[in-house]
Write an enzyme that holds these catalytic residues in place. Sequence first.
Site, PDB file in Angstrom:
ATOM      1  CG  HIS A   1      29.296  35.151  34.641  1.00  0.00           C
ATOM      2  ND1 HIS A   1      28.776  34.614  35.796  1.00  0.00           N
ATOM      3  CD2 HIS A   1      30.401  35.861  35.021  1.00  0.00           C
ATOM      4  CE1 HIS A   1      29.528  34.980  36.826  1.00  0.00           C
ATOM      5  NE2 HIS A   1      30.515  35.722  36.378  1.00  0.00           N
TER       6      HIS A   1
ATOM      7  CG  ASN B   1      30.022  35.727  41.478  1.00  0.00           C
ATOM      8  OD1 ASN B   1      29.456  35.798  40.392  1.00  0.00           O
ATOM      9  ND2 ASN B   1      31.331  35.912  41.617  1.00  0.00           N
TER      10      ASN B   1
END
Length: 729
Positions: A83, A155
């Site tokens: 990320h 997510n």
Amino acid sequence: MSDKPLAKQTHEDVVGNPKTDELAKNREDGYGEFLTTNQGLRINDDQNSLKAGERGPTLLEDFILREKITHFDHERIPERVVHARGVAAHGYFQAYDDNANLSRAAFLQPGAVTPVFTRFSTVAGSRGSSDMARDVRGFAVKFYTEEGIFDLVGNNIPVFFIQDATKFPDFIHAVKPEPHNEIPQAASAHDTFYDFISTNPETSHMLLWVMSDRGLPRSLRMMEGFGIHAFRLVNAEGKARFVKFHWKPTLGTHSVAWEEAQQISGKDPDFHRRDLWNSIEGGAYPEWELGVQVVEEEDERKFDFDILDSTKLIPEELVPVIKLGKMVLNRNVDNYFAETEQVAFCLSHIVPGIDFSNDPLLQGRLFSYLDTQLKRLGGPNFHEIPINRSLAPIHNGQRDGHMRQTINKGNVAYGVNLLNDNYPRQAKQSQGGFTSTYERVEGHKIRLRSKSFVDHYSQAKLFWNSQTAAEKMHIVKALRFELSHVQKVEVQARTLVQLAQIDHDLVSRVAEGLGMAVPSAEGVQLNLAVPADGDAAYYQSAPAKQDDANSAALSISVNSPINAGKTSIKTRHIAILATDGADVGAIGELMTTLMAEGAQTAIVATHLGKLKGTDGQEVLINWTFQATSSVLFDAVYVAGGASSVQKLTQDADAVRFVNEAFRHCKPIAASAEGVDLLKAASYPGATDILGADGVITSADNKVAGLAQEFIKAIGYHRFWSRELKSMPA
């Protein structure tokens, strides 16, 4: 060479010893006969964390898991291991009606308004990679509640690749660029990823999601978010229920075509972050509704899957989503580093009324996130960085440490104490004190995954069945693309074996594109992810049942439940193609109509400056064909005007602009002479543009009627039916 036992040899004995030289080489290369800890202890099982019973919580005693994850968390400095490429914004969350029966959390009570900070990200790429990689997107929300920080870390896909956190370093090592050459960047189309996929059947479900349109969002504002794990909500009476968190975008869920994504990566690699920034700056604030699927504790085991298994979802037809409130993002960051880069999300940041489940992936992540922040942000005081500070007051005996900002006064930093009348003291539950959900846990201390986790293909089949014909085509094309980049034929073959367990049509179409034989679903199923002394049959899933079960909520087609009624064209980008000699009056009328619906328009011409119309009117040009591209717009309109259209049909870039928009299944409109540019852009051998779905034309420059039909088409988003008629996208 010394004859002493290896354990008794000195350094001098080891030097020049072929046997120990080979051992040293194996150690340096990372290869050897047996898996060990960093202290040389041979590991019997690093595929399952140590739990209290096969469905029980993960134990802190698990030194193998802690060593493995600690080393993984500390591999990168200062960039996030995963990320790394992110974008964020401030906003607020407002609760809907009374949710007190579900949770005592203050931010969920009627009308409560809570500040939030939301960060979106790709997973595999570095900070310098493209927004448009085929990837999972992170969707993390920090709630600054009056009871403390709550981080909902999720997510844009509701399931994950693995079931146990101890496998997370393995998975990320497999999907990241290969370590010997740091290739490829932000891509899963390579050998190590599919080697992992082909030897870990639990990845099958998530693989199809990433290869689907969900892996290529049109914008961050048009994608769902999920908490992935089963959590608990607890009300004031102590009643606990399992929940799955959902974020539902009010604009609907939409994607781009793969070819389009590749072009956007070259034209504007900041496409998603630019879109989010510009939307907020323009006052078109992104919105999502927060919902939960609720499962009573007594119903925990009533499904044919385990709700503690993060590779599984709960179909919305079985458990509907209950809306709890709405999030609005209405302010961009002031400083990317100070806010977006330094924000620290931790799954362990919860508030009264929310608690964890025994999901083994969640349990390991509770440790991993905190450990990661300790490394990235310099130590235990990362909570004092402004973006991470709680709005609720902080009182405890924690002192000092690297980068400490608070100047604590007094001589008491412990409890229980009498020198300070035992302040700060523990809070009762009635005073807002957090209490963990009471749960009886029994079981052997064991490294074993629950047998209820061992069905790796049924939900993958459900997802495949739930896709439209166009969506299935996209999955097949994605897998062909990915596996074509795998160099090892044996890895391709093993992956096809896994796909065969899901669906025969799926594997047949992928195999055809690779020029390989179609494997049988009844063939040998590979599962190397079995403990050294484990029973392979215990971990082996049967192929998916060849039934036609489906869930409409898993499709993001325009007719799916997730997009039902969401036909607004707000924030859609419309390109208006024209140059000198165009009908400026018609252009102005169309722009006014589209902008009244919330769309954004831009004139694209052969030159910059002002466009001179047929009647002497002028209008400012926004872009030239050399400076922009059709992939950066949602729809295209070609204005009338004989002189203008004649110039455009002779301009290769203008012709390609229309051709690409059509290839990518976007709405297209043209009036009067503008229709001639559509004819010039027709794709040889494919459906004629003028007769295709989503193409609106008029014989004159009266755009009122055309505008309304165009608006309807834009609200439809894409006309994927063109692909099914031999038009590649």
